[in-house]
Design a protein around this motif. Sequence first.
Motif, PDB file in Angstrom:
ATOM      1  N   SER A 190       0.817  -1.215   0.000  1.00  0.00           N
ATOM      2  CA  SER A 190       0.000   0.000   0.000  1.00  0.00           C
ATOM      3  C   SER A 190       0.852   1.266   0.000  1.00  0.00           C
ATOM      4  CB  SER A 190      -0.925  -0.012   1.231  1.00  0.00           C
ATOM      5  OG  SER A 190      -1.815   1.081   1.183  1.00  0.00           O
ATOM      6  N   PRO A 191       1.298   1.714  -1.186  1.00  0.00           N
ATOM      7  CA  PRO A 191       2.198   2.875  -1.223  1.00  0.00           C
ATOM      8  C   PRO A 191       1.619   4.153  -0.614  1.00  0.00           C
ATOM      9  CG  PRO A 191       2.220   1.739  -3.333  1.00  0.00           C
ATOM     10  CD  PRO A 191       1.122   1.113  -2.511  1.00  0.00           C
ATOM     11  N   THR A 192       0.323   4.417  -0.792  1.00  0.00           N
ATOM     12  CA  THR A 192      -0.222   5.663  -0.236  1.00  0.00           C
ATOM     13  C   THR A 192      -1.314   5.426   0.815  1.00  0.00           C
ATOM     14  OG1 THR A 192      -1.943   6.145  -1.896  1.00  0.00           O
ATOM     15  CG2 THR A 192       0.300   6.845  -2.432  1.00  0.00           C
ATOM     16  N   ASN A 217      -4.189   3.525   1.148  1.00  0.00           N
ATOM     17  CA  ASN A 217      -5.597   3.136   1.021  1.00  0.00           C
ATOM     18  C   ASN A 217      -5.808   1.633   1.241  1.00  0.00           C
ATOM     19  OD1 ASN A 217      -6.986   5.640   0.465  1.00  0.00           O
ATOM     20  ND2 ASN A 217      -5.892   5.676  -1.483  1.00  0.00           N
ATOM     21  N   ALA A 218      -4.987   0.822   0.595  1.00  0.00           N
ATOM     22  CA  ALA A 218      -5.132  -0.632   0.783  1.00  0.00           C
ATOM     23  C   ALA A 218      -4.900  -0.989   2.250  1.00  0.00           C
ATOM     24  CB  ALA A 218      -4.151  -1.374  -0.121  1.00  0.00           C
ATOM     25  N   VAL A 255      -5.157  -2.004  -7.212  1.00  0.00           N
ATOM     26  CA  VAL A 255      -5.130  -2.485  -8.597  1.00  0.00           C
ATOM     27  C   VAL A 255      -4.385  -1.446  -9.436  1.00  0.00           C
ATOM     28  CG1 VAL A 255      -6.610  -2.801 -10.623  1.00  0.00           C
ATOM     29  CG2 VAL A 255      -7.239  -3.843  -8.435  1.00  0.00           C
ATOM     30  N   ALA A 274      -3.460  -0.849 -13.516  1.00  0.00           N
ATOM     31  CA  ALA A 274      -3.746  -1.332 -14.869  1.00  0.00           C
ATOM     32  C   ALA A 274      -4.559  -2.630 -14.833  1.00  0.00           C
ATOM     33  CB  ALA A 274      -2.452  -1.524 -15.665  1.00  0.00           C
ATOM     34  N   GLY A 275      -5.533  -2.654 -13.913  1.00  0.00           N
ATOM     35  CA  GLY A 275      -6.478  -3.768 -13.854  1.00  0.00           C
ATOM     36  C   GLY A 275      -5.952  -5.056 -13.253  1.00  0.00           C
ATOM     37  N   GLY A 286      -9.212   2.865  -7.998  1.00  0.00           N
ATOM     38  CA  GLY A 286      -9.478   4.290  -8.010  1.00  0.00           C
ATOM     39  C   GLY A 286     -10.607   4.734  -8.921  1.00  0.00           C
ATOM     40  N   ARG A 340     -12.115   3.586 -11.519  1.00  0.00           N
ATOM     41  CA  ARG A 340     -12.313   3.098 -12.883  1.00  0.00           C
ATOM     42  C   ARG A 340     -12.854   1.683 -12.796  1.00  0.00           C
ATOM     43  NH1 ARG A 340     -10.362  -0.033 -16.646  1.00  0.00           N
ATOM     44  NH2 ARG A 340      -8.555  -0.679 -15.458  1.00  0.00           N
ATOM     45  N   SER A 341     -11.975   0.684 -12.568  1.00  0.00           N
ATOM     46  CA  SER A 341     -12.413  -0.709 -12.486  1.00  0.00           C
ATOM     47  C   SER A 341     -11.314  -1.538 -11.857  1.00  0.00           C
ATOM     48  CB  SER A 341     -12.694  -1.252 -13.885  1.00  0.00           C
ATOM     49  OG  SER A 341     -12.878  -2.652 -13.839  1.00  0.00           O
ATOM     50  N   SER A 357     -11.251   3.472  -3.615  1.00  0.00           N
ATOM     51  CA  SER A 357     -10.542   4.512  -2.861  1.00  0.00           C
ATOM     52  C   SER A 357     -10.022   5.548  -3.849  1.00  0.00           C
ATOM     53  CB  SER A 357      -9.388   3.914  -2.049  1.00  0.00           C
ATOM     54  OG  SER A 357      -8.494   3.240  -2.894  1.00  0.00           O
ATOM     55  N   GLU A 358      -9.714   6.709  -3.302  1.00  0.00           N
ATOM     56  CA  GLU A 358      -9.304   7.830  -4.160  1.00  0.00           C
ATOM     57  C   GLU A 358      -8.189   7.425  -5.120  1.00  0.00           C
ATOM     58  OE1 GLU A 358      -9.505  11.675  -2.300  1.00  0.00           O
ATOM     59  OE2 GLU A 358      -7.552  12.180  -3.154  1.00  0.00           O
ATOM     60  N   HIS A 359      -8.325   7.845  -6.367  1.00  0.00           N
ATOM     61  CA  HIS A 359      -7.276   7.543  -7.350  1.00  0.00           C
ATOM     62  C   HIS A 359      -6.079   8.431  -7.062  1.00  0.00           C
ATOM     63  CE1 HIS A 359      -5.197   6.439 -10.944  1.00  0.00           C
ATOM     64  NE2 HIS A 359      -6.207   5.719 -11.397  1.00  0.00           N
ATOM     65  N   VAL A 360      -4.911   7.827  -6.943  1.00  0.00           N
ATOM     66  CA  VAL A 360      -3.724   8.612  -6.589  1.00  0.00           C
ATOM     67  C   VAL A 360      -3.341   9.625  -7.675  1.00  0.00           C
ATOM     68  CG1 VAL A 360      -2.649   7.078  -4.907  1.00  0.00           C
ATOM     69  CG2 VAL A 360      -2.255   6.697  -7.345  1.00  0.00           C
ATOM     70  N   LYS A 378       4.972   4.839 -10.534  1.00  0.00           N
ATOM     71  CA  LYS A 378       3.979   5.923 -10.554  1.00  0.00           C
ATOM     72  C   LYS A 378       3.005   5.856  -9.371  1.00  0.00           C
ATOM     73  CE  LYS A 378       5.121   5.126 -14.471  1.00  0.00           C
ATOM     74  NZ  LYS A 378       6.528   4.866 -14.929  1.00  0.00           N
TER      75      LYS A 378
HETATM   76  C1  LIG Z   1       0.134   2.992 -11.849  1.00  0.00           C
HETATM   77  C2  LIG Z   1      -1.284   2.994 -11.340  1.00  0.00           C
HETATM   78  C3  LIG Z   1      -2.272   2.315 -12.024  1.00  0.00           C
HETATM   79  C4  LIG Z   1      -3.587   2.304 -11.551  1.00  0.00           C
HETATM   80  N1  LIG Z   1      -4.537   1.586 -12.242  1.00  0.00           N
HETATM   81  C5  LIG Z   1      -5.822   1.596 -11.801  1.00  0.00           C
HETATM   82  C6  LIG Z   1      -6.831   0.861 -12.515  1.00  0.00           C
HETATM   83  O1  LIG Z   1      -6.560   0.117 -13.460  1.00  0.00           O
HETATM   84  N2  LIG Z   1      -8.136   0.985 -12.105  1.00  0.00           N
HETATM   85  C7  LIG Z   1      -8.485   1.793 -11.068  1.00  0.00           C
HETATM   86  O2  LIG Z   1      -9.680   1.909 -10.787  1.00  0.00           O
HETATM   87  N3  LIG Z   1      -7.540   2.436 -10.312  1.00  0.00           N
HETATM   88  C8  LIG Z   1      -6.227   2.351 -10.656  1.00  0.00           C
HETATM   89  N4  LIG Z   1      -5.255   3.009  -9.934  1.00  0.00           N
HETATM   90  C9  LIG Z   1      -5.644   3.709  -8.697  1.00  0.00           C
HETATM   91  C10 LIG Z   1      -5.259   2.965  -7.404  1.00  0.00           C
HETATM   92  O3  LIG Z   1      -5.743   1.642  -7.423  1.00  0.00           O
HETATM   93  C11 LIG Z   1      -5.830   3.723  -6.199  1.00  0.00           C
HETATM   94  O4  LIG Z   1      -5.434   5.061  -6.232  1.00  0.00           O
HETATM   95  C12 LIG Z   1      -5.485   3.140  -4.821  1.00  0.00           C
HETATM   96  O5  LIG Z   1      -6.269   3.828  -3.878  1.00  0.00           O
HETATM   97  C13 LIG Z   1      -4.043   3.282  -4.403  1.00  0.00           C
HETATM   98  O6  LIG Z   1      -3.849   2.502  -3.235  1.00  0.00           O
HETATM   99  P1  LIG Z   1      -2.776   2.835  -2.084  1.00  0.00           P
HETATM  100  O7  LIG Z   1      -3.260   4.081  -1.372  1.00  0.00           O
HETATM  101  O8  LIG Z   1      -2.848   1.636  -1.167  1.00  0.00           O
HETATM  102  O9  LIG Z   1      -1.446   3.050  -2.711  1.00  0.00           O
HETATM  103  C14 LIG Z   1      -3.925   3.019 -10.364  1.00  0.00           C
HETATM  104  C15 LIG Z   1      -2.919   3.694  -9.664  1.00  0.00           C
HETATM  105  C16 LIG Z   1      -1.604   3.680 -10.137  1.00  0.00           C
HETATM  106  C17 LIG Z   1      -0.543   4.382  -9.343  1.00  0.00           C
END
Ligand SMILES: Cc1cc2nc3c(=O)[nH]c(=O)nc-3n(C[C@H](O)[C@H](O)[C@H](O)COP(=O)(O)O)c2cc1C
Length: 289
Positions: free
Chosen positions: A12-14, A16-17, A73, A75-76, A104, A106-107, A134-137, A248
């Motif tokens: 969980s880099p940021t 949420n997980a 997740v 890239a899915g 984040g 999408r899916s 969870s919020e998309h980073v 990223k």
């Molecule tokens: C490189 C990258 C790819 C991602 N791909 C997806 C994706 O395919 N679908 C989606 O809904 N969110 C995607 N996300 C969003 C992350 O899943 C989401 O922000 C998540 O909360 C990050 O978790 P963390 O706080 O534990 O790091 C992506 C994020 C990153 C950095």
Amino acid sequence: MKLKSVTAAFFSPTGNAKKIVNEIAQEIAAQAQVPLRTIDFTLPEARNDDGTKGEGALYAFEPCDLVVIGTPVYAGRIPNKILPAFQTLFAGNGALAVPVVTFGNRSFDNGLIEVRMEMEKHGFHTIAGAAFVSEHVFSDKLAAGRPDEEDMQSMRRFADAVAAKVRGIEPGGFDGMAEIPAPVRVKGEDPIPGYYRPLQADGSPANFLKAKPKTTKDCNDCGLCAGVCPLGSISREDFRTVTGVCIKCQACVKVCPLHAKYFDDPVMLSHTRMLEEHYARRAENEVFL
Ligand SMILES: Cc1cc2nc3c(=O)[nH]c(=O)nc-3n(C[C@H](O)[C@H](O)[C@H](O)COP(=O)(O)O)c2cc1C
């Protein structure tokens, strides 16, 4: 079936997980009245990925243990640089597992089924699974503020259902081993077809694999960024230099108190605009029991 322990394991880099896995694991442990352990395999040291290249299966479990294991997740799928951790760090030895992914808005595409498959391959019995939003980073416009209170409640309801399912597993068989239900059915394709291919705002493919964080003149060399990079890719001698692969994840961007880290790759920014345009609706959490 009576559990002996519950473990919260996460990449969980940021954060949420981590938040989601902890919430679910804590509630299951409280219901089962057993100790809660934590395995955070976000940093390279915890994955034996720091150059020492250890020989796998650092974390071994037993049949009456339950592990809630989660990742965002990317890239899915499971983030591809972290897949080896799922393949080498854990030995189930018949323990129960609850795969969890966060995404984040999408899916989650094939992320959850991939975690389920890896756990089953490594000696775990998966009895439930969940995908929480969870919020998309990349953007504070995508699932802003999630997980919110409604999401947290649905995590607790899911955890209560998992605890009830565990209680309902009848002990049986010749040596008192529990009879284990079949692997949980979750959304996703088997075999998994490939990674989601990001698009730019104009619909053309978005390849931003080479994008790396940049650093403004506000950087005061505190080094926090290097300490949170899950791939150990920020130089410890010069925090402005990225010496290894960048996934990223935005850990360095989010941890910097001076907001001195940023991405300006135009293709990556265009992909973010595409997401904001097409995935603004409130995505649903999905649970599988
Ligand atoms: C490189 C990258 C790819 C991602 N791909 C997806 C994706 O395919 N679908 C989606 O809904 N969110 C995607 N996300 C969003 C992350 O899943 C989401 O922000 C998540 O909360 C990050 O978790 P963390 O706080 O534990 O790091 C992506 C994020 C990153 C950095």
